[in-house]
Scaffold this motif. Structure first.
Motif, PDB file in Angstrom:
ATOM      1  N   ALA A 204       0.807  -1.072   0.058  1.00 29.49           N
ATOM      2  CA  ALA A 204      -0.033   0.064   0.039  1.00 29.49           C
ATOM      3  C   ALA A 204       0.980   1.229   0.129  1.00 29.49           C
ATOM      4  CB  ALA A 204      -1.048   0.149   1.160  1.00 29.49           C
ATOM      5  N   ASP A 221     -10.163  10.533  -6.300  1.00 29.62           N
ATOM      6  CA  ASP A 221      -9.903   9.404  -5.954  1.00 29.62           C
ATOM      7  C   ASP A 221      -8.726   8.714  -7.217  1.00 29.62           C
ATOM      8  OD1 ASP A 221     -11.765   8.778  -4.108  1.00 29.62           O
ATOM      9  OD2 ASP A 221     -13.346   8.794  -5.705  1.00 29.62           O
ATOM     10  N   THR A 237      -7.334   5.530   0.602  1.00 28.17           N
ATOM     11  CA  THR A 237      -8.295   4.814   0.296  1.00 28.17           C
ATOM     12  C   THR A 237      -7.920   4.023  -1.061  1.00 28.17           C
ATOM     13  OG1 THR A 237     -10.224   5.708   0.950  1.00 28.17           O
ATOM     14  CG2 THR A 237     -10.708   4.200  -0.490  1.00 28.17           C
ATOM     15  N   ALA A 238      -7.462   4.615  -1.956  1.00 26.03           N
ATOM     16  CA  ALA A 238      -6.993   3.897  -3.118  1.00 26.03           C
ATOM     17  C   ALA A 238      -5.709   3.261  -2.829  1.00 26.03           C
ATOM     18  CB  ALA A 238      -6.473   5.092  -4.375  1.00 26.03           C
ATOM     19  N   TRP A 240      -4.737   1.155  -0.188  1.00 22.58           N
ATOM     20  CA  TRP A 240      -5.335   0.098   0.330  1.00 22.58           C
ATOM     21  C   TRP A 240      -6.015  -0.762  -0.608  1.00 22.58           C
ATOM     22  CZ3 TRP A 240      -3.231  -2.982   3.991  1.00 22.58           C
ATOM     23  CH2 TRP A 240      -2.359  -2.056   4.928  1.00 22.58           C
ATOM     24  N   ALA A 241      -6.898  -0.123  -1.285  1.00 19.97           N
ATOM     25  CA  ALA A 241      -7.699  -1.029  -2.324  1.00 19.97           C
ATOM     26  C   ALA A 241      -6.590  -1.399  -3.440  1.00 19.97           C
ATOM     27  CB  ALA A 241      -8.410   0.117  -3.264  1.00 19.97           C
ATOM     28  N   SER A 242      -5.607  -1.023  -3.490  1.00 20.59           N
ATOM     29  CA  SER A 242      -4.388  -1.506  -4.471  1.00 20.59           C
ATOM     30  C   SER A 242      -4.133  -2.727  -4.325  1.00 20.59           C
ATOM     31  CB  SER A 242      -3.500  -0.578  -4.880  1.00 20.59           C
ATOM     32  OG  SER A 242      -2.362  -0.471  -3.725  1.00 20.59           O
ATOM     33  N   GLY A 244      -6.200  -4.761  -2.357  1.00 21.24           N
ATOM     34  CA  GLY A 244      -7.620  -5.495  -2.307  1.00 21.24           C
ATOM     35  C   GLY A 244      -8.148  -5.419  -0.824  1.00 21.24           C
ATOM     36  N   ALA A 246     -10.508  -3.105   1.330  1.00 27.17           N
ATOM     37  CA  ALA A 246     -11.658  -1.898   1.032  1.00 27.17           C
ATOM     38  C   ALA A 246     -11.509  -1.162   2.713  1.00 27.17           C
ATOM     39  CB  ALA A 246     -12.642  -2.235   0.845  1.00 27.17           C
ATOM     40  N   ARG A 249     -14.030   5.713   3.107  1.00 25.39           N
ATOM     41  CA  ARG A 249     -13.685   6.617   2.173  1.00 25.39           C
ATOM     42  C   ARG A 249     -13.197   8.023   2.848  1.00 25.39           C
ATOM     43  NH1 ARG A 249     -11.833  10.480  -0.027  1.00 25.39           N
ATOM     44  NH2 ARG A 249     -11.850  11.022  -2.191  1.00 25.39           N
ATOM     45  N   GLN A 254     -12.488   6.650   8.415  1.00 25.92           N
ATOM     46  CA  GLN A 254     -11.295   5.552   8.660  1.00 25.92           C
ATOM     47  C   GLN A 254     -11.069   5.440  10.099  1.00 25.92           C
ATOM     48  OE1 GLN A 254      -8.691   7.075   5.896  1.00 25.92           O
ATOM     49  NE2 GLN A 254      -9.686   6.485   3.960  1.00 25.92           N
TER      50      GLN A 254
END
Length: 321
Positions: A204, A221, A237-238, A240-242, A244, A246, A249, A254
């Protein structure tokens, strides 16, 4: 704009996308071998229109080994990112038959989109004059022409660019421009002590490092969402989304949802919050080196490396995984 069409050789058959070039490994362009995007330099932020910057970054995500800066450099050399008033940029064709911001020949554009239709967001049907369609098609062409990198096989960016425009001088000009658009690599943080960062946290953080230099954008985003930049929680957010995972936002959600960790035990990828428990207004992502973090500070600024301890309302930290 170059005198030739940058895609002067029409693809014979869409299924024969991959083209082989003989080149030394030393000629391979390397920012990150599997496509982790480089940051944007001040030159890039000031010269590339924000919507085009977002397009270049988004389109490059589909081709491991192709950095967004190369697409941006092609757009700059060809048409100054579509701002050129020469024939064949917004209408008509140039003397070689090329058109649009990325200067495609009509048969070449048709062959590439037959094999790789642009994602939604462009014209219907896809058009070489539409920036979205043109940039995604340029990325697909370069990828098929040799820019694609795998762990087993390094890409051949010089070969891919030569396929785009049969000129060694053109290839050199694009690579030089790409180098000006990439942000200088930040000084590496000290290697964390054993156990100072999970694999997910380090990954991340690696994503966040790849966004250095992008502009702050309220509600942004990032390029994967088709936007030119991030706000603070959009970046976390992005990141940690990278990997997988979630997470909520906004900075405040958070803070409320994630398990806390002591500020003196920060690891790579941890989130660092600012404000008060009732009003968390900012968040960054820790590097694992003391209180250093990457964050998107505010309007008029860019994603950058900072020190959480220097901000006046450091509140708490949390660990998504």
């Amino acid at each position: 704009m170059s005198g030739r069409s940058p895609v002067a050789v029409v693809l014979g058959v869409a299924a024969a996308g991959l083209m082989l070039f003989v080149a030394a490994v030393a000629a391979v362009f390397s920012t990150s071998p599997l496509g982790v995007a480089s940051g944007a330099s001040a030159d890039a932020v000031s010269d590339v229109p924000a919507p085009m910057l977002a397009l270049y970054r988004q389109a490059a995500l589909g081709c491991p080994g192709l950095d967004w800066s190369v697409l941006a450099a092609v757009g700059k050399v060809e048409t100054d990112h579509g701002r050129s008033r020469l024939p064949g940029v917004t209408s008509g064709e140039n003397s070689a038959g090329a058109a649009g911001p990325m200067q495609f020949l009509a048969p070449t554009f048709a062959a590439v989109i037959a094999a790789h239709p642009p994602p939604p967001g462009g014209a219907t049907p896809p058009s070489r004059y539409d920036p979205h369609d043109a940039v995604h098609t340029a990325a697909a062409y370069l990828c098929d022409s040799g820019a694609h990198t795998t762990p087993e096989r390094p890409g051949d960016l010089r070969g891919a660019l030569f396929a785009y425009n049969h000129s060694t001088a053109y290839v050199d000009q694009v690579l030089d421009q790409a180098a000006h658009y990439r942000a200088p690599a930040p000084a590496p943080a000290p290697v964390p002590a054993p156990g100072a960062g999970s694999g997910a946290g380090l990954a991340a953080l690696g994503y966040a490092r790849g966004q250095l230099g992008l502009p702050y954008l309220w509600g942004g985003d990032g390029p994967a969402a088709g936007e030119a930049g991030f706000d603070c929680s959009g970046l976390t957010t992005a990141a940690w989304a990278s990997v997988g995972i979630a997470i909520p936002r906004t900075a405040h959600t958070q803070y409320r949802a994630l398990p806390p960790v002591p500020l003196d035990q920060l690891q790579a990828g941890d989130l660092v919050f600012f404000g008060t428990p009732s009003r968390v207004h900012h968040v960054g992502i820790a590097t694992g080196a003391g209180t250093a973090m990457i964050h998107a500070p505010d309007r008029g600024q860019t994603v950058r490396l900072g020190d959480a301890a220097t901000l006046p309302d450091l509140l708490a930290a949390a660990r998504p995984a």
